[in-house]
Scaffold this motif. Structure first.
Motif, mmCIF file in Angstrom:
data_model
loop_
_atom_site.group_PDB
_atom_site.id
_atom_site.type_symbol
_atom_site.label_atom_id
_atom_site.label_comp_id
_atom_site.label_asym_id
_atom_site.label_seq_id
_atom_site.Cartn_x
_atom_site.Cartn_y
_atom_site.Cartn_z
ATOM 1 N N ASP A 2 -63.321 18.674 -69.200
ATOM 2 C CA ASP A 2 -62.990 20.108 -69.146
ATOM 3 C C ASP A 2 -62.825 20.697 -70.549
ATOM 4 N N HIS A 3 -62.661 19.860 -71.568
ATOM 5 C CA HIS A 3 -62.537 20.380 -72.940
ATOM 6 C C HIS A 3 -63.894 20.519 -73.623
ATOM 7 N N VAL A 4 -64.947 20.101 -72.949
ATOM 8 C CA VAL A 4 -66.270 20.070 -73.598
ATOM 9 C C VAL A 4 -67.156 21.165 -73.016
ATOM 10 N N LYS A 5 -67.791 21.915 -73.888
ATOM 11 C CA LYS A 5 -68.806 22.856 -73.416
ATOM 12 C C LYS A 5 -70.126 22.361 -74.002
ATOM 13 N N LEU A 6 -71.040 21.984 -73.159
ATOM 14 C CA LEU A 6 -72.305 21.449 -73.677
ATOM 15 C C LEU A 6 -73.080 22.551 -74.396
ATOM 16 N N ARG A 7 -73.654 22.188 -75.532
ATOM 17 C CA ARG A 7 -74.513 23.147 -76.259
ATOM 18 C C ARG A 7 -75.947 22.633 -76.229
ATOM 19 N N TRP A 8 -76.851 23.564 -75.999
ATOM 20 C CA TRP A 8 -78.271 23.211 -75.875
ATOM 21 C C TRP A 8 -79.091 23.980 -76.892
ATOM 22 N N LYS A 9 -80.158 23.367 -77.356
ATOM 23 C CA LYS A 9 -81.093 24.089 -78.223
ATOM 24 C C LYS A 9 -81.938 25.011 -77.361
ATOM 25 N N LYS A 10 -82.352 26.115 -77.947
ATOM 26 C CA LYS A 10 -83.234 27.027 -77.206
ATOM 27 C C LYS A 10 -84.627 26.408 -77.028
ATOM 28 N N ALA A 11 -84.966 25.505 -77.951
ATOM 29 C CA ALA A 11 -86.313 24.934 -77.951
ATOM 30 C C ALA A 11 -86.670 24.317 -76.597
ATOM 31 N N ALA A 12 -87.958 24.400 -76.267
ATOM 32 C CA ALA A 12 -88.474 23.739 -75.068
ATOM 33 C C ALA A 12 -88.932 22.330 -75.453
ATOM 34 N N ALA A 13 -88.986 21.449 -74.464
ATOM 35 C CA ALA A 13 -89.447 20.081 -74.734
ATOM 36 C C ALA A 13 -90.437 19.627 -73.666
ATOM 37 N N VAL A 14 -91.455 18.923 -74.134
ATOM 38 C CA VAL A 14 -92.446 18.331 -73.221
ATOM 39 C C VAL A 14 -92.590 16.865 -73.627
ATOM 40 N N SER A 15 -92.626 15.973 -72.646
ATOM 41 C CA SER A 15 -92.828 14.556 -72.942
ATOM 42 C C SER A 15 -93.974 14.013 -72.095
ATOM 43 N N VAL A 16 -94.911 13.370 -72.768
ATOM 44 C CA VAL A 16 -96.078 12.803 -72.091
ATOM 45 C C VAL A 16 -95.963 11.283 -72.141
ATOM 46 N N VAL A 17 -96.091 10.647 -70.984
ATOM 47 C CA VAL A 17 -95.996 9.187 -70.920
ATOM 48 C C VAL A 17 -97.370 8.573 -71.184
ATOM 49 N N LEU A 18 -97.429 7.644 -72.123
ATOM 50 C CA LEU A 18 -98.649 6.873 -72.343
ATOM 51 C C LEU A 18 -98.436 5.524 -71.650
ATOM 52 N N ALA A 19 -99.337 5.226 -70.716
ATOM 53 C CA ALA A 19 -99.135 4.035 -69.880
ATOM 54 C C ALA A 19 -100.255 3.019 -70.094
ATOM 55 N N SER A 20 -99.980 1.787 -69.692
ATOM 56 C CA SER A 20 -100.995 0.726 -69.730
ATOM 57 C C SER A 20 -102.032 0.983 -68.642
ATOM 58 N N GLY A 21 -103.298 0.687 -68.924
ATOM 59 C CA GLY A 21 -104.355 0.829 -67.920
ATOM 60 C C GLY A 21 -103.999 0.028 -66.679
ATOM 61 N N GLY A 22 -104.126 0.657 -65.500
ATOM 62 C CA GLY A 22 -103.819 -0.049 -64.249
ATOM 63 C C GLY A 22 -102.468 0.330 -63.674
ATOM 64 N N TYR A 23 -101.514 0.783 -64.520
ATOM 65 C CA TYR A 23 -100.193 1.188 -64.037
ATOM 66 C C TYR A 23 -100.364 2.299 -63.010
ATOM 67 N N PRO A 24 -99.638 2.365 -61.886
ATOM 68 C CA PRO A 24 -98.503 1.535 -61.506
ATOM 69 C C PRO A 24 -98.880 0.227 -60.807
ATOM 70 N N GLY A 25 -100.168 -0.105 -60.752
ATOM 71 C CA GLY A 25 -100.571 -1.419 -60.223
ATOM 72 C C GLY A 25 -100.496 -2.452 -61.346
ATOM 73 N N ASP A 26 -101.343 -3.461 -61.278
ATOM 74 C CA ASP A 26 -101.309 -4.531 -62.287
ATOM 75 C C ASP A 26 -101.848 -4.031 -63.616
ATOM 76 N N TYR A 27 -101.285 -4.516 -64.681
ATOM 77 C CA TYR A 27 -101.754 -4.168 -66.020
ATOM 78 C C TYR A 27 -101.496 -5.353 -66.933
#
Ligand code: AMP
Ligand code: GLY
Length: 427
Positions: free
Chosen positions: A318-343
């Motif tokens: 209750d003593h904490v007020k979260l502060r956020w940046k205005k900036a937007a964020a995008v994250s792209v996952v680079l995966a192993s070939g075959g994921y989510p099956g065998d890789y």
């Protein structure tokens, strides 16, 4: 201050990254960690993080001031209880509170008792196959069949036909998901966009984070099999303030509902919502940070993560007020070939340094390791999370893809449409 982080994925790298920037300048240990968590932290191989006794003994032995639990399995196994019993602060809910994720039927019970909107459902035990089939025959389609327990995201079948639904029930009871599938929950299909809203809570105060949108399917256009998540963005322009407030209220009611039953929830509560025509409904809860949601949320957080985590463990949120940046964020996952099956594993990775020179870009490691010769190699299905911060979502998306193009690993697979839907809705 010494902090022990449990886990070794992209989420845990992002947690280590955020902790390392704290004004407390903590010493960080991470078990097991990955190829990216050093040198910000010391990797600890060989600790069984699902074993409450082993984790508590290790945390006491290394004089940890705080233990941060990344994944769900240790929470459901009772790791937080064992650490807390040694008077060590732990960020993560108790075994009982973590049942919100560990048992779908437990979560449904909480929602029923506290009037939290969710898909109508019914649970069946493994000796009730006939009743489950009769229920399926009476239900409209599609219908969703879920293993009750933890099944690493694979326990859900959205069945279009009776035969598919019945097969899913039989497979689950037949042992496909081990003990997790001994009970199934059959539920109404909810239609609408999905949205994640995560909150920090000390069991009384609930501080929500910014909404984030994951991309669960393996291929562009939401095609292909379900995965752990192939990319994410935040904020979510299609979610207006009112919708966000409704989702936040549902998380508050969940925490208060549990508290009224004597269960104190401390840590991150992750709500997976479907935004139906009738308003947001809870699809599922997770008892932890999302992966890859954390890889966009923590870079957007301006507050000191150590302060926030201590407030959660000490009941002073209750003593904490979260502060956020205005900036937007995008994250792209680079995966192993075959994921989510065998890789295959052990493929060399190059270009991370160049990628991180793109302004606003951070590359979080998920499935990486160092070979004996010190070379960075792949060690999992989801390999890297290329995250970019920028003033707008469109710029963040451009930067993330510009950076991703600089990285090579043999057979690399990724979605090219992360955040495209958001940009179509006026970002
Ligand atoms: P879960 O493991 O519960 O996150 O489910 C995995 C995915 O299955 C979700 O992200 C949804 O896309 C889908 N799903 C699960 N339950 C439902 C439901 N009741 N209605 C529609 N889709 C669902
Ligand atoms: N991104 C989905 C999850 O963390 O469960």
């Amino acid at each position: 201050m010494r902090i022990l982080v449990l886990g070794g994925g992209g989420r845990e790298h992002a947690i280590v990254w955020a902790l390392a920037r704290s004004r407390h300048a903590p010493e960080i240990l991470v078990a097991p960690g990955n190829g990216g968590t050093e040198p910000s932290a010391t990797n600890v191989p060989g600790l069984d993080i699902d074993d409450p006794v082993a984790v508590a003994a290790f945390a006491a032995g290394c004089d940890a001031d705080l233990v941060v639990v990344g994944p769900e399995a240790p929470l459901v196994a009772g790791v937080a209880d064992a650490v807390r019993a040694r008077d060590i602060r732990v960020f993560g809910p108790s075994r009982l509170a973590a049942q919100l994720e560990g048992s779908k039927e437990f979560a449904k019970g909480v929602m029923r008792r506290h009037d939290i909107p969710t898909a109508a459902s019914h649970a069946f035990e493994s000796d009730e196959v006939d009743r489950a089939i009769a229920y399926i025959k009476r239900s409209p389609f599609p219908i969703v069949v879920k293993a009750d327990g933890l099944a690493a995201g694979k326990g859900v079948t959205v069945a279009e036909t009776r035969a598919e639904a019945i097969d899913a029930v039989r497979e689950s009871f037949g042992g496909r998901f081990g003990d997790a599938g001994c009970r199934v929950v059959i539920e109404e299909f909810l239609s609408g966009p999905e949205c994640s809203l995560l909150a920090f809570t000390d069991g009384e105060t609930v501080e929500t984070m910014a909404p984030a949108q994951d991309h669960k399917r393996a291929l562009d256009g939401d095609q292909g099999p379900n995965t752990g998540g192939m990319g994410v963005y935040s904020p979510v322009p299609s979610v207006d303030e009112k919708t966000e407030a409704v989702m936040a209220d549902l998380l508050v009611r969940t925490v208060k509902g549990l508290a009224s039953e004597g269960v104190r929830y401390r840590g991150v509560l992750y709500g997976g919502f479907v935004l139906t025509e009738g308003g947001p409904k809870v699809l599922e809860y997770n008892a932890r940070f999302g992966d890859p949601e954390t890889q966009v949320l923590l870079p957007r957080l301006s507050s000191d993560l150590v302060d926030v985590m201590l407030a959660v463990t000490d009941g002073t949120l209750d003593h904490v007020k979260l502060r956020w940046k205005k900036a937007a964020a995008v994250s792209v996952v680079l995966a192993s070939g075959g994921y989510p099956g065998d890789y295959e594993k052990g493929k060399p990775i190059s270009g991370i340094g160049e990628a991180e020179r793109v302004p606003g870009v951070m590359v979080f490691h998920a499935g990486t390791a160092r070979s004996k010769g010190g070379e960075l190699v792949t060690a999992g299905g989801r390999v890297l999370d290329v995250t970019a911060l920028a003033p707008t979502l469109a710029q963040a998306r451009d930067r993330a893809y510009e950076a991703a193009a600089k990285i090579s690993l043999d057979g690399m697979q990724f979605r090219s449409d992360i955040a495209v839907r958001a940009l179509g809705t006026g970002a």
